[in-house]
Scaffold this motif. Structure first.
Motif, short mmCIF file in Angstrom:
data_model
loop_
_atom_site.label_atom_id
_atom_site.label_comp_id
_atom_site.label_asym_id
_atom_site.label_seq_id
_atom_site.Cartn_x
_atom_site.Cartn_y
_atom_site.Cartn_z
N CYS A 146 0.87 -1.18 0.00
CA CYS A 146 0.00 0.00 0.00
C CYS A 146 0.91 1.23 0.00
O CYS A 146 1.42 1.63 1.05
CB CYS A 146 -0.90 -0.03 1.22
SG CYS A 146 -2.17 1.23 1.24
N TRP A 150 -1.85 5.93 2.64
CA TRP A 150 -2.03 6.22 4.07
C TRP A 150 -2.38 7.67 4.34
O TRP A 150 -3.29 7.97 5.12
CB TRP A 150 -0.74 5.84 4.79
CG TRP A 150 -0.79 5.84 6.28
CD1 TRP A 150 -0.35 6.82 7.12
CD2 TRP A 150 -1.28 4.78 7.11
NE1 TRP A 150 -0.54 6.44 8.43
CE2 TRP A 150 -1.11 5.19 8.45
CE3 TRP A 150 -1.85 3.54 6.85
CZ2 TRP A 150 -1.48 4.40 9.52
CZ3 TRP A 150 -2.22 2.75 7.92
CH2 TRP A 150 -2.03 3.19 9.24
N GLU A 151 -1.67 8.59 3.70
CA GLU A 151 -1.83 10.02 3.98
C GLU A 151 -3.15 10.59 3.46
O GLU A 151 -3.51 11.73 3.78
CB GLU A 151 -0.66 10.81 3.38
CG GLU A 151 -0.54 10.75 1.87
CD GLU A 151 0.24 9.53 1.38
OE1 GLU A 151 0.59 9.53 0.19
OE2 GLU A 151 0.49 8.60 2.17
N TYR A 155 -7.98 8.46 10.40
CA TYR A 155 -7.48 7.39 11.25
C TYR A 155 -8.48 6.24 11.37
O TYR A 155 -8.09 5.08 11.53
CB TYR A 155 -7.08 7.93 12.61
CG TYR A 155 -5.72 8.58 12.56
CD1 TYR A 155 -4.56 7.81 12.50
CD2 TYR A 155 -5.59 9.96 12.51
CE1 TYR A 155 -3.31 8.39 12.42
CE2 TYR A 155 -4.34 10.55 12.42
CZ TYR A 155 -3.21 9.77 12.38
OH TYR A 155 -1.97 10.35 12.28
N LYS A 158 -7.78 4.28 8.27
CA LYS A 158 -6.50 3.57 8.40
C LYS A 158 -6.67 2.30 9.21
O LYS A 158 -6.09 1.25 8.88
CB LYS A 158 -5.46 4.49 9.05
CG LYS A 158 -5.03 5.66 8.18
CD LYS A 158 -4.14 6.62 8.93
CE LYS A 158 -3.73 7.79 8.06
NZ LYS A 158 -2.90 8.78 8.76
N LEU A 177 3.97 -0.85 3.76
CA LEU A 177 3.29 0.44 3.71
C LEU A 177 4.29 1.57 3.56
O LEU A 177 5.34 1.56 4.21
CB LEU A 177 2.49 0.68 5.00
CG LEU A 177 1.32 -0.24 5.31
CD1 LEU A 177 1.02 -0.22 6.80
CD2 LEU A 177 0.09 0.18 4.53
N THR A 179 4.49 6.07 3.18
CA THR A 179 3.79 7.35 3.25
C THR A 179 4.83 8.46 3.41
O THR A 179 5.92 8.21 3.95
CB THR A 179 2.80 7.36 4.43
OG1 THR A 179 2.04 8.58 4.42
CG2 THR A 179 3.51 7.25 5.77
N PHE A 225 3.43 7.15 13.26
CA PHE A 225 3.20 6.08 12.28
C PHE A 225 3.44 4.71 12.91
O PHE A 225 2.58 3.82 12.86
CB PHE A 225 4.13 6.30 11.10
CG PHE A 225 3.92 5.39 9.92
CD1 PHE A 225 2.67 5.21 9.37
CD2 PHE A 225 5.00 4.72 9.35
CE1 PHE A 225 2.48 4.38 8.27
CE2 PHE A 225 4.83 3.89 8.26
CZ PHE A 225 3.56 3.72 7.72
#
Length: 283
Positions: A146, A150-151, A155, A158, A177, A179, A225
């Motif tokens: 991914c 994320w950004e 939340y 997420k 992940l 970001t 993070f």
């Protein structure tokens, strides 16, 4: 006056230059867009493409991700938020089967067309769907990646994304992940506001390069993070340092003193990483 007008229109000088490069090629129609995607997202490591500003981001973002993901022939890898297939292209070139998923139908259509033109094998399987509601059975994939999704998420989203990613991963499977580093955003914002003052422009005109260009609403620092990931996935989440954002402009190597400090202090390495890269293996 010209500088002021451009800053007022776009808000960030580097974002403007990159946008102008893309726009000049997009004027040629879809073939121009495909040529830009190929140069900037697919073949960013070709020296002949170095004049595109966007390759700097791809060179910064994709190689460390691929090193962590390590796609192998025969693996089935889910690429959540694939966009036009920058990561999927590299997965396919490694001989793995990419299942490429996004909510952006147009980006995927361009990616599919370009990969068919190039003749990539195996061709990715393109799925129009939401990463927070994956249309797959439990334990369907060897790995899940991914990249730079994320950004864009709250939340709550997420949390759901992590649950869904863990659900579709096979036991022993790997989740990767990436970001942007939120610390980099703040440092960059200060730099460009100083730049604006020197050019007689109000600092209020300067925004992060990505603000308003894709909705970056959930940027994290290394600490936040890692803490969030471990609270959902467990303590075996690992954070991997990437190239620093303190390097010279358009260069891919750090200043010597930055390299020295990073080698001495792991904490400094994470704080100065251009992008946050996390890996988790499902037990």
């Amino acid at each position: 006056m010209k500088v002021k007008k451009r800053l007022q229109d776009v808000g960030n000088p580097l974002a403007l230059k990159e946008y102008e490069q893309w726009a000049s090629m997009a004027q040629q129609g879809e073939e121009g867009e495909l040529a830009w995607i190929k140069a900037v997202h697919y073949e960013f490591d070709d020296p002949n493409n170095s004049h595109f500003l966007g390759v700097r981001s791809s060179r910064e973002r994709i190689p460390p991700l691929l090193q962590a993901l390590s796609p192998q022939p025969g693996e089935v890898i889910l690429d959540i938020g694939c966009g036009d297939g920058a990561v999927s292209y590299r997965i396919a070139k490694a001989g793995a089967q990419s299942v490429s998923l996004d909510i952006n139908e147009r980006a995927m259509r361009l990616g599919r067309k370009l990969m068919e033109q190039i003749g990539v094998f195996p061709q990715p399987i393109w799925i129009l769907a939401d990463g927070c509601n994956l249309p797959f059975r439990d334990e369907s994939f060897d790995k899940v990646v991914c990249a730079d999704v994320w950004e864009h998420l709250t939340y709550e989203q997420k949390h759901v994304l992590l649950l869904e990613s863990a659900r579709v991963l096979k036991h022993g499977g790997l989740l990767v992940l990436t970001t942007p580093n939120g610390i980099r955003v703040q440092v960059g914002l200060i730099k460009w506001k100083l730049w604006a003052i020197l050019h007689g422009v109000s600092p209020k005109q300067i925004k992060p390069a990505w603000e308003g260009q894709g909705g970056h609403i959930g940027l994290d620092t290394p600490k936040t993070f890692l803490r969030f990931l471990r609270s959902r996935l467990g303590e075996n989440v690992q954070l991997i340092p990437t190239i620093s954002f303190l390097r010279p402009r358009y260069r891919e190597h750090d200043y010597w003193f930055v390299s020295l400090l990073r080698s001495i202090s792991p904490a400094f390495s994470f704080l100065t990483s251009a992008r946050l890269l996390a890996v988790w293996r499902k037990n």
